[in-house]
Design a protein around this motif. Structure first.
Motif, short mmCIF file in Angstrom:
data_model
loop_
_atom_site.label_atom_id
_atom_site.label_comp_id
_atom_site.label_asym_id
_atom_site.label_seq_id
_atom_site.Cartn_x
_atom_site.Cartn_y
_atom_site.Cartn_z
N THR A 121 0.95 -1.04 -0.09
CA THR A 121 0.04 0.00 0.17
C THR A 121 0.77 1.35 -0.02
N ALA A 122 1.92 1.16 0.78
CA ALA A 122 2.83 2.29 0.92
C ALA A 122 3.52 2.56 -0.62
N LEU A 123 4.07 1.68 -1.16
CA LEU A 123 4.65 1.89 -2.48
C LEU A 123 3.41 2.23 -3.54
N HIS A 124 2.22 1.88 -3.32
CA HIS A 124 1.48 2.28 -4.43
C HIS A 124 0.78 3.82 -4.27
N ALA A 125 0.91 3.96 -2.87
CA ALA A 125 0.91 5.40 -2.36
C ALA A 125 1.84 6.43 -2.98
N LEU A 126 3.08 6.16 -3.21
CA LEU A 126 4.10 6.70 -3.39
C LEU A 126 4.13 6.92 -5.19
N ALA A 127 3.55 5.79 -5.65
CA ALA A 127 3.61 5.80 -7.31
C ALA A 127 2.27 6.63 -7.64
N GLY A 128 1.34 6.83 -6.66
CA GLY A 128 0.00 7.66 -7.10
C GLY A 128 -0.94 6.74 -7.53
N LEU A 129 -0.80 5.23 -7.36
CA LEU A 129 -1.84 4.36 -7.66
C LEU A 129 -2.81 4.34 -6.52
N ALA A 130 -2.33 4.52 -5.50
CA ALA A 130 -3.42 4.73 -4.23
C ALA A 130 -3.44 5.87 -3.70
N PRO A 131 -4.52 6.65 -3.52
CA PRO A 131 -4.75 8.13 -2.96
C PRO A 131 -4.35 8.19 -1.54
N LEU A 132 -3.77 9.19 -1.14
CA LEU A 132 -3.60 9.32 0.29
C LEU A 132 -4.67 9.99 0.92
N SER A 133 -4.94 9.67 2.39
CA SER A 133 -6.01 10.51 2.93
C SER A 133 -5.51 11.30 3.76
N GLY A 134 -4.03 11.47 3.78
CA GLY A 134 -3.47 12.36 4.50
C GLY A 134 -1.80 12.38 4.48
N GLY A 135 -1.20 13.26 4.81
CA GLY A 135 0.33 13.42 4.32
C GLY A 135 0.72 13.81 3.26
N HIS A 136 1.80 13.50 3.17
CA HIS A 136 2.38 14.25 1.73
C HIS A 136 3.63 13.29 0.97
N VAL A 137 3.82 13.80 -0.19
CA VAL A 137 5.25 12.92 -1.01
C VAL A 137 5.95 14.19 -1.55
#
Lengths: 349, 277
Positions: free
Chosen positions: A40-56
């Motif tokens: 999930t963390a990797l997909h969030a970094l790739a933009g494949l899973a939306p973040l509910s909070g935080g930043h990249v």
């Protein structure tokens, strides 16, 4: 910092909340049990899973957060998963050239780049093959070449070696280690294989239940695990307790005598399984660390065996195969485990 | 043999059970055989009664040849339109989640189960001179859709497009979405990842869908005769020509039927290993 991120993602079973930071050229390994939120963390970094909070933020540029969400194709990432996921209808060369072509490079230049990248990984002669004509190890190298051919700022490796057979895994690991040394972007490596992490990573981040439980260099983590899972991964016995004086850590299951320590208060006590000796009866003139245990499992690996024992204190012992035979170690057996105080290290929690 | 017979004699219960098993097999074989006969017999009869020496003469008959030509023209147009319009629809349905997609899918299934003649009536209500779209079209431009070759194509499209879309949607759904994820991380826009990754992987499914749609369009009868009529050389397709020829020249009808049977078997062969195992 070239990678600076805090990832918050809501999942049905847990909430991921993990901060990661790394400098250019660094390899960060994210370790954790299955379902810890690594992919999930990797997909969030790739933009494949939306973040509910935080930043990249990567290389000073905001990819996500503060109302920004760059789609995957606008981020400079390369993704390699456990399965190679090569496009089956394209040759190895066209697979690798796909990224440069998508980013506007001319056909000829993209193919040259693909050939260079395949050559660097030692598989230039396979450029014309379709994925179906490649072995797993070869295909995974092509997948790595494809991810690197766009010169990504962030390389995301999701268990890249876990689907390989034991014969090709060390070879691909070596290729990966060699190529990563020359890579100038940040690499995030998700794995549950400690060997991958120790041989490839500059920093280790342990995630459990969506949260970071420990991070540090491989040397730090191996020497001083601060979590039961981490201790399991690096193969140490680890106990939490209180350092009441200079030589004892009081754990809920009783005192553990150490080689001596300076600190007081919350503390870890750790020792290697190889330091544990097993006896069928209470040893005479016994060492100060002696505990009655029950053998729970025996795993043989070559000439040594790991013996998991339960008791007031759960202890993993590493004994010779000969001992397994002479003591007839098997689950259910009552035994005594001893550890010399000089083998026990204590450090502040 | 005696070894097998002896226990049977010694245990009449077991023997009874074996006889019962034989009875069950017969009970299954009889209806199964009849089912095969009901399908195979008409096909066989067609082959037996064909006037093999004159098949080509019949097909070249001035009353038959235009129908074949029209059928080839309209079915090809139908398949091209189904591919051009149906492929994007299939892709959207394959990747869509939620209610709307389920409703569209259900809507597309209706022509598959609808009596074709009802489809013809529905088409008239839409495109006829007093139709929902056909009325304004006639009043504004004087364009009449029914009883023209365009109507033939519309009728064929109505029944064949759902076949295509549903076949291709299945093929596209089986394309691993992780390929698109990887394509996106490599910088591919959604359009590029569709056209360069998903579409090529769905080509076998598209070919099967196109063949299926073409076969369905070729056989279209009810909607066509209701909506496009039966004007020789203009809206009379091969199936309509067969129906008409049956009264005038039964042998010509048999020959034309034979030609369409051959075409159907060719389509079946193209689909082999995909739909037919």
């Amino acid at each position: 910092m070239s990678l600076d991120t805090r990832l918050c993602v809501e999942r049905s079973t847990f909430t991921l909340d993990t901060s990661l930071a790394a400098a250019s050229g660094e390899v960060v390994a994210v370790l954790g049990p299955n379902g810890a939120g690594k992919t999930t963390a990797l997909h969030a970094l790739a933009g494949l899973a939306p973040l509910s909070g935080g930043h990249v933020r990567v290389a000073g540029r905001l990819w996500e957060g503060e109302g920004t969400h760059l789609p995957p194709q606008a981020r400079s990432t390369g993704l390699v998963a456990a399965e190679h996921l090569l496009f089956p209808h394209l040759s190895a060369r066209d697979n690798v050239a796909f990224g440069p072509r998508s980013r506007g490079t001319s056909r000829a230049a993209a193919r040259r780049r693909a050939d260079d990248e395949l050559d660097r990984l030692g598989i230039g002669d396979l450029a014309d093959r379709r994925p179906s004509a490649l072995s797993h190890g070869q295909a995974q190298r092509v997948a790595l070449a494809r991810a690197l051919a766009t010169d990504p700022e962030l390389l995301l490796l999701d268990e890249p070696l876990s689907a390989l057979d034991p014969v090709s895994r060390p070879a691909v690991r070596a290729t990966l280690a060699h190529r990563l040394r020359a890579f100038t972007g940040v690499t995030v490596l998700v794995t549950h294989d400690p060997l991958d992490a120790l041989t490839l990573a500059d920093r280790l981040v342990f995630v459990e239940g969506g949260r970071v439980v420990q991070e540090g260099t491989p040397q730090e983590v191996v020497a001083r695990p601060r979590d039961r899972y981490v201790a399991d991964v690096v193969g140490l016995n680890l106990y939490a307790g209180e350092a009441t004086d200079g030589e004892v850590v009081q754990t809920p299951a009783g005192p553990v005598v150490t080689a001596g320590h300076e600190h007081r208060g919350p503390s870890w006590a750790a020792f290697s399984p190889a330091a544990v000796a097993l006896y069928l009866s209470r040893p005479e003139g016994s060492p100060r660390n002696t505990w009655p245990v029950t053998v729970a499992a025996v795993e043989l690996a070559g000439q040594t065996a790991r013996v998991r024992c339960t008791g007031d204190l759960d202890v993993t012992a590493e004994v010779t195969a000969t001992s397994v035979a002479s003591l007839r170690l098997q689950p259910g057996l009552q035994a005594w485990a001893t550890v010399k105080a000089s083998e026990v290290r204590a450090y502040p929690a | 043999m005696t070894d097998a017979a002896e226990p049977m004699a010694a245990e009449p219960v077991a023997a009874g059970r074996i006889r019962a098993a034989g009875g069950t097999r017969l009970g299954l074989l009889a209806p199964a055989g009849l089912a095969v006969a009901l399908v195979a017999l008409p096909l066989l009869a067609l082959l037996l009664r064909a006037d093999w020496g004159h098949v080509l003469d019949h097909l070249a008959d001035p009353a038959v040849l235009p129908a074949i030509r029209l059928s080839l023209l309209t079915t090809t147009t139908t398949v091209v339109l189904a591919v051009v319009l149906g492929t994007p629809l299939a892709w959207l349905l394959a990747r869509a989640q939620g209610r709307a997609a389920a409703w569209f899918r259900a809507l597309l299934t209706v022509p598959l189960v609808l009596p074709p003649v009802v489809g013809g009536v529905a088409l008239l209500m839409a495109w006829g001179r007093r139709g929902v779209v056909g009325g304004p079209l006639y009043e504004a431009f004087g364009v009449r859709v029914p009883f023209t070759p365009v109507a033939v194509v519309l009728a064929e499209l109505f029944v064949a497009m759902p076949f295509y879309v549903i076949a291709v949607e299945g093929a596209m759904r089986s394309v691993d979405p992780r390929f698109e994820h990887v394509a996106a991380t490599l910088g591919a826009s959604p359009w590029r990842s569709f056209s360069r990754v998903a579409l090529p992987l769905a080509v076998p499914g598209m070919a099967a869908g196109a063949a299926l749609a073409w076969a369905r369009a070729l056989g279209e009868f009810g909607a066509t005769i209701t909506f496009a009529g039966n004007f020789a050389g203009r809206t009379q397709t091969a199936p309509l020509a067969v129906y008409v020829a049956l009264e005038r020249d039964p042998q010509a009808a048999v020959s034309l039927s034979l030609a369409m049977l051959v075409v159907s078997i060719v389509v079946l062969a193209l689909l082999r290993g995909r739909w037919v195992r």
